[in-house]
Write an enzyme that holds these catalytic residues in place. Structure first.
Site, short mmCIF file in Angstrom:
data_model
loop_
_atom_site.label_atom_id
_atom_site.label_comp_id
_atom_site.label_asym_id
_atom_site.label_seq_id
_atom_site.Cartn_x
_atom_site.Cartn_y
_atom_site.Cartn_z
N ASP A 88 0.97 -1.16 -0.11
CA ASP A 88 0.11 -0.02 -0.17
C ASP A 88 0.98 1.20 0.12
OD1 ASP A 88 -2.10 1.67 -0.22
OD2 ASP A 88 -3.20 0.66 1.61
C1 BGC Z 1 -5.13 3.25 0.15
C2 BGC Z 1 -5.47 2.25 -0.63
C3 BGC Z 1 -5.49 2.84 -2.46
C4 BGC Z 1 -3.96 3.77 -2.39
C5 BGC Z 1 -3.74 4.30 -3.75
C6 BGC Z 1 -3.82 4.12 -0.05
O1 BGC Z 1 -3.78 5.19 0.77
O2 BGC Z 1 -5.22 2.46 1.49
O3 BGC Z 1 -6.66 1.62 -0.67
O4 BGC Z 1 -5.54 1.80 -3.35
O5 BGC Z 1 -3.91 4.59 -1.42
O6 BGC Z 1 -4.41 5.03 -4.04
#
Ligand code: BGC
Length: 719
Positions: A259
């Site tokens: 993530d």
């Molecule tokens: C979130 C994810 C997301 C990613 C990209 C993160 O902060 O937890 O769910 O896909 O950002 O935007």
């Protein structure tokens, strides 16, 4: 490109080029349009050539990113473009938690297909969806992104989304690949605080949290994103335990991505000393792609110094190349990116129609004391409350500006009921602001009207990532507005807009009707009007429990009995039971609950035998009749209780469900097959198994089980 050619390509790559394939950067930042990042602010790194990019806004931008990349990349390996497409792309449909309430996998698949069509036209190759975190704590703002508190419902809806988005052929220009997230158990953060620690015993993890991710992988999802949280002390991105589950137990050989910035955050967790340590830990747990922490820029040096074997780097790069190959990017690096297609498919009539249907099917009618549907000639109608004229009805993961395309509630009412005499008043906000100065005008309007539609809830920005709350109350002066409106006009229908379960106890006591629409997306207006006037019959069922009070959370229907269950009915004689002094144990509205404008009668539940063996399974037949005067859809639910097992089993657990349409007077028999493997649990020795003995099967909904039937399972051989 064939597999041999991929190996050849890998053989030609320098260590820097290999590391580049594992680095993901922000597309807006690369093009100098970095106005909106979805994590901590990062500087651009023009010295790095990433293998993938997230965040960009149009086909034009996608093409620009790709052509720029191809002109810079010596080996011409196309860039992989990723984006969050969580509940629609340009056309938004209801938030996932609402979609869960539709219990309609066909509809979810259709929504996925339309979202993929739009996203692929914009240039997306892979989307960060579905989010499959079982969530039982509404303090956590991201509960809006999951489909259910229940892993079965969650997994089935997620798998449907994967089928819809990916289709049969990932090379097709209207398809995108799916990345299941956040692995694992991100939804169980302590005290509902985002990014917080997760501590789960293995049986709970295995039974309640892991199955939904797995269901999506079985449906063919190509990628997995690790979660931000620690799981039993180990950050998920560095967890060799989770890697083993994925790779060895489930046989997943696709790409794993971190993530946002999560690899770099290993230092904040206090498990890594420096960036090199972060990179080693994440690579050691086979996290292939580093989203936005740039720590993998250290990989070439780490390989040179022998801290990371080149074979591990090669294996990760090969997984990325294989995904690019599967998407057909070597032959067509643009995939579906096309400004003309964008124009044609964005918000096209078919998509708006699907979004409206989804908004209708996911709304839950919680209460109706005979006042809905509204009459065709309602006289004067007042539309009141924070959402009365607001267009922020999409939910947290809609792109900025989605509200411009939203059909607001007054617009929807005028479309559906053109002759209605409609007036609106906001009254107050659904944010923290407690300014009650607009309430008097709203109350006056309510007094002069024949009917009031009172919109209440929580502003759109109050749920989603980083939006935890310690209260499940209606923010601002909304309760004052509610009380004063009710006092002057009892013909008030409450319509709710929100991303997390809120405490409705007072509202449900006094409001004569409550329609819960969550965040329904751009077709909010027509969907609400059609439901209120009976052009559509509500059929949503809660995919999550709505608490009676905040102190009950976390909450879910499949609870254990405890050694001292609360007696039903409670005589209050013996105080030492598992209960509260000041609140009931049960939620205010239980999982699976939801009303209709027609009446469904559950006539019977029968099984084909009293004793069944683990090899032959069981057939359960449930007869349901539409005893009302309108056609309606019902979600027929099958629950099970394993009466005696060596590991305590839930008092009720949804085992299967089917959504059916019944005409007035029609009876249908819904047939469920039950197999032994559905009755398994994780035992103390680390095996999934079932035990012979008595099981109770019921229908109805959680805490309102009907026609319970006890059946015995025998085992041919002890496992
Ligand atoms: C979130 C994810 C997301 C990613 C990209 C993160 O902060 O937890 O769910 O896909 O950002 O935007």
């Amino acid at each position: 490109m064939k597999q041999e050619e991929l190996w050849k390509l890998l053989g030609e790559m320098t260590l820097e080029e290999k590391a580049g394939q594992l680095i993901q950067l922000d597309g807006r930042l690369i093009l100098g349009r970095g106005d909106r990042q979805t994590g901590p602010e990062t500087e651009n790194r023009p010295d790095l050539l990433p293998g993938s990019v997230l965040n960009f806004d149009s086909a034009e931008m996608a093409r620009e990113l790709q052509s720029r990349h191809l002109s810079e990349d010596r080996l011409k390996i196309p860039l992989l473009l990723m984006l969050d497409v969580i509940h629609g792309h340009r056309t938004t449909y209801p938030i996932p938690l609402a979609m869960g309430c539709s219990f309609d996998e066909g509809l979810m698949e259709e929504c996925g297909k339309m979202a993929a069509r739009e996203a692929a036209a914009c240039g997306v190759h892979v989307t960060f969806a579905p989010m499959m975190d079982t969530a039982r704590d509404p303090r956590w703002g991201r509960i809006m992104e999951t489909c259910s508190e229940d892993p079965l419902v969650n997994g089935r809806m997620g798998a449907a989304l994967v089928r819809g988005m990916q289709g049969e052929d990932l090379r097709a220009g209207d398809r995108v690949a799916c990345c299941v997230k956040h692995f694992a158990a991100y939804g169980a953060g302590e005290a509902g605080r985002d990014y917080n620690r997760v501590d789960l015993p293995e049986n709970t993890l295995r039974e309640q949290y892991l199955p939904a991710y797995r269901a999506c992988l079985e449906a063919g999802a190509r990628m997995v994103m690790t979660s931000f949280n620690t799981l039993n002390g180990v950050p998920a991105v560095a967890s060799t335990f989770l890697r083993r589950v994925l790779r060895e137990e489930w046989g997943f050989d696709g790409v794993i991505i971190s993530d946002y910035n999560a690899i770099g955050e290993l230092m904040n967790h206090g498990v890594a000393e420096d960036e090199d340590d972060c990179a080693c830990l994440a690579m050691g747990a086979e996290c292939d792609v580093d989203m936005m922490s740039l720590v993998y820029a250290r990989l070439p040096d780490l390989v040179r110094s022998g801290k990371i074997p080149e074979a591990a780097l090669d294996a990760a790069v090969m997984r990325v190349l294989r995904l690019k190959q599967e998407l057909g990017l070597f032959e067509n690096p643009w995939h579906g990116a096309d400004p003309e297609t964008e124009k044609r498919v964005y918000l096209c009539e078919a998509h708006r129609e699907t979004a409206r249907r989804a908004a209708e099917e996911s709304a839950v009618l919680l209460k109706n004391e005979g006042i809905l549907p509204l009459p065709g000639n309602p006289g004067k109608v007042a539309l009141i409350g924070p959402f009365a004229t607001d267009a922020h009805l999409n939910g947290a993961w809609s792109r900025p500006g989605a509200e411009e395309d939203t059909v607001t509630l007054p617009e929807g009412i005028r479309q559906v009921m053109p002759g209605v005499e409609l007036r609106t008043a906001r009254g107050c906000s659904a944010e923290w602001n407690v300014d009650p100065s607009g309430i008097a005008e709203a109350v006056e309007l309510a007094r002069q009207s024949d009917w009031v539609i009172l919109t209440l809830g929580e502003a759109e920005w109050l749920s989603g990532e980083g939006r935890s709350r310690t209260e499940l109350s209606f923010p601002g002066a909304q309760m004052q507005l509610f009380r004063e409106i009710l006092a002057v006009n009892p013909r008030t229908v409450v319509v709710l807009f929100h991303g997390r379960p809120l405490v409705l106890t007072e509202i449900s006591r006094t409001a004569p009707a409550i329609l819960d629409m969550w965040f329904p997306g751009q077709q909010a207006g027509p969907a609400m009007a059609r439901l209120l006037w009976g052009h559509a019959n509500p059929c949503g069922k809660l995919s999550v429990s709505l608490p009676w009070t905040l102190g009950q959370v976390p909450l879910s229907h499949n609870r254990l009995n405890t050694g001292r269950p609360k007696p039903q009915p409670d005589t209050g004689v013996f105080p030492f039971t598992s209960s509260y002094l000041d609140a009931p144990n049960l939620p205010l509205y239980s999982f699976g609950n939801g009303l209709s404008y027609t009446e469904f009668v559950y006539e019977s539940l029968e099984t084909d035998r009293e004793v069944f063996s683990d090899t032959e399974g069981l057939t359960v037949r449930i007869r349901v009749r539409n005893a009302g005067e309108r056609p309606g859809k019902e979600v027929v639910q099958l629950y099970v209780r394993d009466l005696v097992a060596r590991v305590a089993r839930p008092v009720q657990q949804i085992l299967d469900y089917r959504k059916i349409l019944l005409q007035p007077g029609e009876t249908q028999e819904v047939v469920f097959r039950v197999e032994e493997k559905q009755l398994r649990f994780w035992d103390a020795e680390g095996n999934f198994l079932s035990e012979s003995g008595d099981f109770e099967f019921s229908t109805g909904w959680a805490d309102h089980l009907l026609h319970t039937k006890r059946v015995q399972m025998t085992k041919r051989e002890a496992v």
